[in-house]
Motif scaffolding. Structure first.
Motif, PDB file in Angstrom:
ATOM      1  N   MET A 461       0.843  -1.202   0.000  1.00 37.69           N
ATOM      2  CA  MET A 461       0.000   0.000   0.000  1.00 37.69           C
ATOM      3  C   MET A 461       0.874   1.247   0.000  1.00 37.69           C
ATOM      4  SD  MET A 461      -3.353  -0.662   0.082  1.00 37.69           S
ATOM      5  CE  MET A 461      -4.317   0.366   1.137  1.00 37.69           C
ATOM      6  N   ASN A 462       1.957   1.212   0.778  1.00 39.19           N
ATOM      7  CA  ASN A 462       2.861   2.347   0.823  1.00 39.19           C
ATOM      8  C   ASN A 462       3.565   2.542  -0.523  1.00 39.19           C
ATOM      9  OD1 ASN A 462       4.504   4.333   2.585  1.00 39.19           O
ATOM     10  ND2 ASN A 462       6.054   3.142   1.506  1.00 39.19           N
ATOM     11  N   ALA A 463       4.011   1.426  -1.129  1.00 45.09           N
ATOM     12  CA  ALA A 463       4.726   1.512  -2.398  1.00 45.09           C
ATOM     13  C   ALA A 463       3.842   2.029  -3.524  1.00 45.09           C
ATOM     14  CB  ALA A 463       5.290   0.142  -2.767  1.00 45.09           C
ATOM     15  N   ILE A 464       2.541   1.754  -3.442  1.00 46.91           N
ATOM     16  CA  ILE A 464       1.614   2.161  -4.506  1.00 46.91           C
ATOM     17  C   ILE A 464       1.111   3.583  -4.302  1.00 46.91           C
ATOM     18  CG2 ILE A 464      -0.639   1.685  -5.536  1.00 46.91           C
ATOM     19  CD1 ILE A 464      -0.097  -1.305  -4.843  1.00 46.91           C
ATOM     20  N   TYR A 465       0.722   3.922  -3.060  1.00 51.65           N
ATOM     21  CA  TYR A 465       0.052   5.193  -2.823  1.00 51.65           C
ATOM     22  C   TYR A 465       0.960   6.288  -2.241  1.00 51.65           C
ATOM     23  CZ  TYR A 465      -4.347   2.767  -3.675  1.00 51.65           C
ATOM     24  OH  TYR A 465      -5.373   2.057  -4.253  1.00 51.65           O
ATOM     25  N   ASP A 466       1.926   5.907  -1.396  1.00 52.92           N
ATOM     26  CA  ASP A 466       2.706   6.923  -0.674  1.00 52.92           C
ATOM     27  C   ASP A 466       4.065   7.207  -1.289  1.00 52.92           C
ATOM     28  OD1 ASP A 466       0.791   7.396   1.356  1.00 52.92           O
ATOM     29  OD2 ASP A 466       1.388   5.537   2.336  1.00 52.92           O
ATOM     30  N   ALA A 467       4.717   6.189  -1.840  1.00 51.38           N
ATOM     31  CA  ALA A 467       6.092   6.358  -2.302  1.00 51.38           C
ATOM     32  C   ALA A 467       6.227   7.203  -3.570  1.00 51.38           C
ATOM     33  CB  ALA A 467       6.749   4.988  -2.503  1.00 51.38           C
ATOM     34  N   PRO A 468       5.391   7.014  -4.593  1.00 49.76           N
ATOM     35  CA  PRO A 468       5.616   7.715  -5.877  1.00 49.76           C
ATOM     36  C   PRO A 468       5.556   9.241  -5.744  1.00 49.76           C
ATOM     37  CG  PRO A 468       4.122   5.873  -6.185  1.00 49.76           C
ATOM     38  CD  PRO A 468       4.282   6.036  -4.709  1.00 49.76           C
ATOM     39  N   THR A 469       6.561   9.907  -6.322  1.00 49.02           N
ATOM     40  CA  THR A 469       6.621  11.369  -6.329  1.00 49.02           C
ATOM     41  C   THR A 469       7.006  11.839  -7.730  1.00 49.02           C
ATOM     42  OG1 THR A 469       8.940  11.342  -5.672  1.00 49.02           O
ATOM     43  CG2 THR A 469       7.309  11.455  -3.900  1.00 49.02           C
ATOM     44  N   ASP A 470       6.779  13.120  -7.966  1.00 50.71           N
ATOM     45  CA  ASP A 470       7.211  13.661  -9.250  1.00 50.71           C
ATOM     46  C   ASP A 470       8.668  14.118  -9.152  1.00 50.71           C
ATOM     47  OD1 ASP A 470       7.227  16.060  -7.873  1.00 50.71           O
ATOM     48  OD2 ASP A 470       5.362  16.803  -8.756  1.00 50.71           O
ATOM     49  N   ALA A 471       9.162  14.785 -10.205  1.00 50.81           N
ATOM     50  CA  ALA A 471      10.574  15.185 -10.259  1.00 50.81           C
ATOM     51  C   ALA A 471      10.935  16.168  -9.154  1.00 50.81           C
ATOM     52  CB  ALA A 471      10.881  15.801 -11.619  1.00 50.81           C
ATOM     53  N   LYS A 472       9.946  16.899  -8.647  1.00 50.35           N
ATOM     54  CA  LYS A 472      10.193  17.867  -7.585  1.00 50.35           C
ATOM     55  C   LYS A 472       9.991  17.280  -6.187  1.00 50.35           C
ATOM     56  CE  LYS A 472       8.955  21.866 -10.456  1.00 50.35           C
ATOM     57  NZ  LYS A 472       8.081  23.045 -10.565  1.00 50.35           N
ATOM     58  N   GLY A 473       9.664  15.991  -6.148  1.00 54.26           N
ATOM     59  CA  GLY A 473       9.469  15.335  -4.855  1.00 54.26           C
ATOM     60  C   GLY A 473       8.076  15.462  -4.291  1.00 54.26           C
ATOM     61  N   LYS A 474       7.119  15.910  -5.125  1.00 52.79           N
ATOM     62  CA  LYS A 474       5.749  16.062  -4.653  1.00 52.79           C
ATOM     63  C   LYS A 474       5.015  14.725  -4.774  1.00 52.79           C
ATOM     64  CE  LYS A 474       1.480  18.636  -5.489  1.00 52.79           C
ATOM     65  NZ  LYS A 474       0.802  19.653  -6.337  1.00 52.79           N
ATOM     66  N   PRO A 475       4.316  14.290  -3.720  1.00 53.55           N
ATOM     67  CA  PRO A 475       3.593  13.015  -3.779  1.00 53.55           C
ATOM     68  C   PRO A 475       2.546  13.014  -4.892  1.00 53.55           C
ATOM     69  CG  PRO A 475       3.755  13.788  -1.521  1.00 53.55           C
ATOM     70  CD  PRO A 475       4.225  14.914  -2.384  1.00 53.55           C
ATOM     71  N   LEU A 476       2.419  11.867  -5.563  1.00 51.56           N
ATOM     72  CA  LEU A 476       1.491  11.744  -6.685  1.00 51.56           C
ATOM     73  C   LEU A 476       0.149  11.141  -6.288  1.00 51.56           C
ATOM     74  CD1 LEU A 476       3.970  10.435  -9.415  1.00 51.56           C
ATOM     75  CD2 LEU A 476       3.070  12.759  -9.162  1.00 51.56           C
ATOM     76  N   PHE A 477       0.163  10.172  -5.363  1.00 48.55           N
ATOM     77  CA  PHE A 477      -1.063   9.420  -5.107  1.00 48.55           C
ATOM     78  C   PHE A 477      -1.478   9.360  -3.643  1.00 48.55           C
ATOM     79  CE2 PHE A 477       1.235   7.138  -8.623  1.00 48.55           C
ATOM     80  CZ  PHE A 477       0.487   7.687  -9.661  1.00 48.55           C
ATOM     81  N   ASN A 478      -0.719   9.936  -2.735  1.00 47.64           N
ATOM     82  CA  ASN A 478      -1.063   9.698  -1.331  1.00 47.64           C
ATOM     83  C   ASN A 478      -2.278  10.496  -0.876  1.00 47.64           C
ATOM     84  OD1 ASN A 478      -0.061  12.276  -0.966  1.00 47.64           O
ATOM     85  ND2 ASN A 478       1.395  11.722   0.648  1.00 47.64           N
ATOM     86  N   HIS A 479      -2.828  11.342  -1.756  1.00 48.92           N
ATOM     87  CA  HIS A 479      -4.076  12.032  -1.435  1.00 48.92           C
ATOM     88  C   HIS A 479      -5.291  11.166  -1.764  1.00 48.92           C
ATOM     89  CE1 HIS A 479      -3.439  12.652  -5.726  1.00 48.92           C
ATOM     90  NE2 HIS A 479      -4.733  12.860  -5.836  1.00 48.92           N
ATOM     91  N   MET A 480      -5.071  10.056  -2.476  1.00 47.55           N
ATOM     92  CA  MET A 480      -6.172   9.215  -2.942  1.00 47.55           C
ATOM     93  C   MET A 480      -6.594   8.229  -1.854  1.00 47.55           C
ATOM     94  SD  MET A 480      -4.661   8.453  -6.772  1.00 47.55           S
ATOM     95  CE  MET A 480      -6.053   7.447  -7.251  1.00 47.55           C
ATOM     96  N   LYS A 481      -7.850   7.777  -1.976  1.00 49.59           N
ATOM     97  CA  LYS A 481      -8.330   6.727  -1.076  1.00 49.59           C
ATOM     98  C   LYS A 481      -7.639   5.416  -1.424  1.00 49.59           C
ATOM     99  CE  LYS A 481     -12.896   8.780  -0.399  1.00 49.59           C
ATOM    100  NZ  LYS A 481     -14.365   8.600  -0.547  1.00 49.59           N
ATOM    101  N   ARG A 482      -7.493   4.564  -0.439  1.00 54.06           N
ATOM    102  CA  ARG A 482      -6.733   3.338  -0.644  1.00 54.06           C
ATOM    103  C   ARG A 482      -7.477   2.287  -1.464  1.00 54.06           C
ATOM    104  NH1 ARG A 482      -3.594   6.770   0.287  1.00 54.06           N
ATOM    105  NH2 ARG A 482      -1.828   6.589   1.703  1.00 54.06           N
ATOM    106  N   ASN A 483      -8.723   2.555  -1.811  1.00 56.35           N
ATOM    107  CA  ASN A 483      -9.417   1.645  -2.736  1.00 56.35           C
ATOM    108  C   ASN A 483      -9.533   2.252  -4.144  1.00 56.35           C
ATOM    109  OD1 ASN A 483     -11.218   3.642  -2.146  1.00 56.35           O
ATOM    110  ND2 ASN A 483     -12.865   2.294  -1.423  1.00 56.35           N
TER     111      ASN A 483
END
Length: 596
Positions: A461-483
């Protein structure tokens, strides 16, 4: 004490006078005085156990024993038994008009002559009353005199006895001193032998662990070589035979041969890496700052036979002297000597520093706040020596070689590590079920598998929703619901790996972002163990969602961080559920790849 029974008073005046005449106390009293006193007297009979007088009660009567046995008690303890005709009780409390200082109980059926002393004392104009009072005081004085004589005699005996006791005490003190010296000498011998036995036991434990590892590695190595021969060398031999006998080489034969060679390289690469790491440890210097003698022995056993040089210090001053004198590659320090890390980083900036501690999480977190430069943390279990030996050796190896990453470092060489790409949220459940099925086929118990699945869920769950960031280090998916559905691009995908070597089950999830900060992990740990169960959310990069769940569920959790490049979270589980029960507290490690 039985309930009081009604006393029997059946005697006439003449009978009472006759009873008085039989008492020594009344022998000199004339008939007229006895007749007068008889009007204030009665004859009473009490059964065994009856309390004639109670300790602390007010008493207004004198009691003369005519038949039977009385017991005098003080604070529940028997003082004396009275069995003579004319023995008197109650005289002290009747004269002084104070509460009784002792209890009087009928030991048998007793017959008593009871006089109302208060009434007699109040008749001050009566000759008989005055005569009675005078005789009573004389009797009381005689009793006191007798008691004083008896007390003096006892005092003399006490002095003699006390002198003898003092002499015996002096003899006992001399004997006790001699005994203490013997015990001290014996204790010293036993302590020395105990230390020798502990050291020998630690050696045997470490030797057993190394033998177990060698035996397990031998089986895995033979299994790997057998598979290498049957599954790869034989097919490769057949493919090459086609080249030898064919007049024309077909392209698919070349691809087949290339595929076999790639497989062979993949099989042999771990062995080559293991050998390279062993060689990299040769001639390296390790400084251990450790106050615990047991842990010092464990370190010696862990690093013996590796070719490394180990120097141990027990205090700050010793550590400073060694740092000044030698160019060490690694400083391993326990929590009591953290101040030494500041001196080491000033004098030897290229020296790698790792904290080894057995303290609970809140304790060592509080200390680490004042030492932000420590990037490598190992929480050890002092009761699990074999695991501590392996952890220490693995930690030193990781710090000395260029590559800190890899689940294999914590497992016996030859363990079959399976690897799967994490492409998005749709594959998460399937990957966990595939892992569970593989572990079950290896003979891992269902209870251990359940723990592994719970940790894998958090890591994925962390690798899918929390880890990914853009080139500037901004999170991409951690604002989304886990489903919510997330599909990762190839450059965003994480890798799930797992294996079992017969002793440990290990899983790891590696993401390609490396944005986890030690401060963030420690901060969340502090919240977790302060009673607040938090997650690593709203953070750039992975490191494990539900950190508290990870550490409490797994037997050991490791974070390897290569800043802005990748993060690897590893969780280890004892295959033997009994071994898990022996762990006193969660174990945790953090390694940060720096430029040194």
């Amino acid at each position: 004490m039985p309930a009081p029974r009604q006393a029997l008073s059946l005697a006439s005046i003449d009978e009472l006078i006759a009873q008085m005449r039989s008492c020594p106390f009344f022998e000199a009293f004339p008939d007229g005085l006895l007749e007068e006193l008889a009007t204030h007297a009665r004859s009473v009979i009490h059964p065994p156990g009856y309390a004639i007088l109670r300790e602390g009660q007010l008493n207004h009567s004198l009691f003369f024993l005519m038949d039977g046995v009385l017991g005098v008690y003080n604070s529940g303890e028997l003082v004396i038994r009275l069995d003579k005709i004319g023995d008197v009780v109650g005289e002290v409390s009747a004269i002084n008009q104070r509460p009784c200082n002792a209890a009087v109980v009928a030991e048998t059926v007793v017959e008593l002559l009871e006089l109302d002393a208060v009434t007699i004392f109040n008749e001050t104009d009566s000759y008989g009353a005055l005569r009675f009072q005078n005789e009573l005081y004389k009797n009381y004085a005689d009793i006191l005199s007798q008691k004083l004589e008896a007390t003096n005699e006892r005092a003399k005996l006490f002095e003699i006895t006390n002198e003898r006791l003092e002499e015996a005490q002096r003899a006992l003190m001399r004997a006790n001193h001699d005994l203490e010296v013997k015990i001290e000498n014996r204790t010293g011998d036993l302590r020395k032998r105990t230390e020798e036995l502990n050291h020998r036991n630690a050696e045997l434990t470490a030797s057993y662990e190394k033998m177990t590892e060698l035996y397990q590695t031998k089986d895995l190595t033979i299994k790997k070589l057998s598979a290498l021969y049957s599954d790869h060398l034989q097919p490769l031999k057949s493919t090459l035979a086609k080249f030898k006998n064919a007049t024309q080489v077909k392209p698919e034969w070349i691809k087949e041969a290339e595929s076999e060679v790639v497989e062979l390289v993949g099989l042999l690469e771990p062995l080559s890496s293991y050998h390279s790491e062993e060689m990299a440890m040769r001639d390296k210097k390790v400084l251990l700052a450790e106050t615990d003698k047991k842990m010092q022995r464990v370190a010696k056993l862990a690093l013996s036979g590796t070719g490394m040089s180990l120097q141990i210090v027990s205090d700050y001053q010793e550590g400073k002297e060694q740092i000044d004198a030698g160019n060490f590659d690694i400083l391993c320090v326990n929590a009591d000597l953290l101040d030494l890390t500041l001196y080491a980083q000033e004098k030897r900036p290229n020296m790698k520093v790792v904290l080894f501690t057995s303290e609970d999480i809140p304790t060592y977190l509080a200390r680490l706040k004042t030492f932000p430069a420590i990037d490598n943390i190992v929480i050890r279990n002092p009761e699990d020596r074999s695991f501590t030996v392996k952890n220490l050796l693995t930690t030193v190896r990781k710090l000395l070689v260029a590559e800190k990453f890899g689940l294999e470092k914590y497992l016996f060489w030859g363990a079959d590590v399976k690897s799967h790409k994490v492409t998005g949220s749709d594959t998460r459940r399937a990957l966990i079920e595939k892992m569970a099925a593989d572990l079950e086929s290896m003979g891992v118990r269902s209870r251990v598998i359940d723990d592994v699945k719970a940790v894998a869920e958090e890591l994925l769950m962390n690798a899918i929703y929390d880890a990914p960031t853009d080139a500037k280090g901004k999170p991409l998916f951690n604002h989304m619901k886990r489903n919510d559905r997330v599909e990762l691009k190839p450059e965003q995908q994480a890798t799930l790996r797992y294996a079992c070597d017969g002793v440990l089950v290990g899983i790891s999830v590696e993401d390609p972002f490396g944005a986890v900060k030690k401060e963030s992990v420690l901060s969340h740990l502090e919240h977790c163990y302060a009673g607040t169960n938090t997650k690593l959310e709203n953070q750039a990069g992975g490191g494990g969602e539900g950190l508290h769940i990870l550490i409490e569920t797994a037997d050991l959790v490791i974070f390897n961080v290569d800043p802005n490049k990748r993060t690897e979270a590893i969780a280890l589980f004892h295959v033997d559920s009994h071994a898990k029960k022996t762990l006193p507290a969660p174990s945790f490690q953090f390694f940060y790849k720096d430029s040194r």
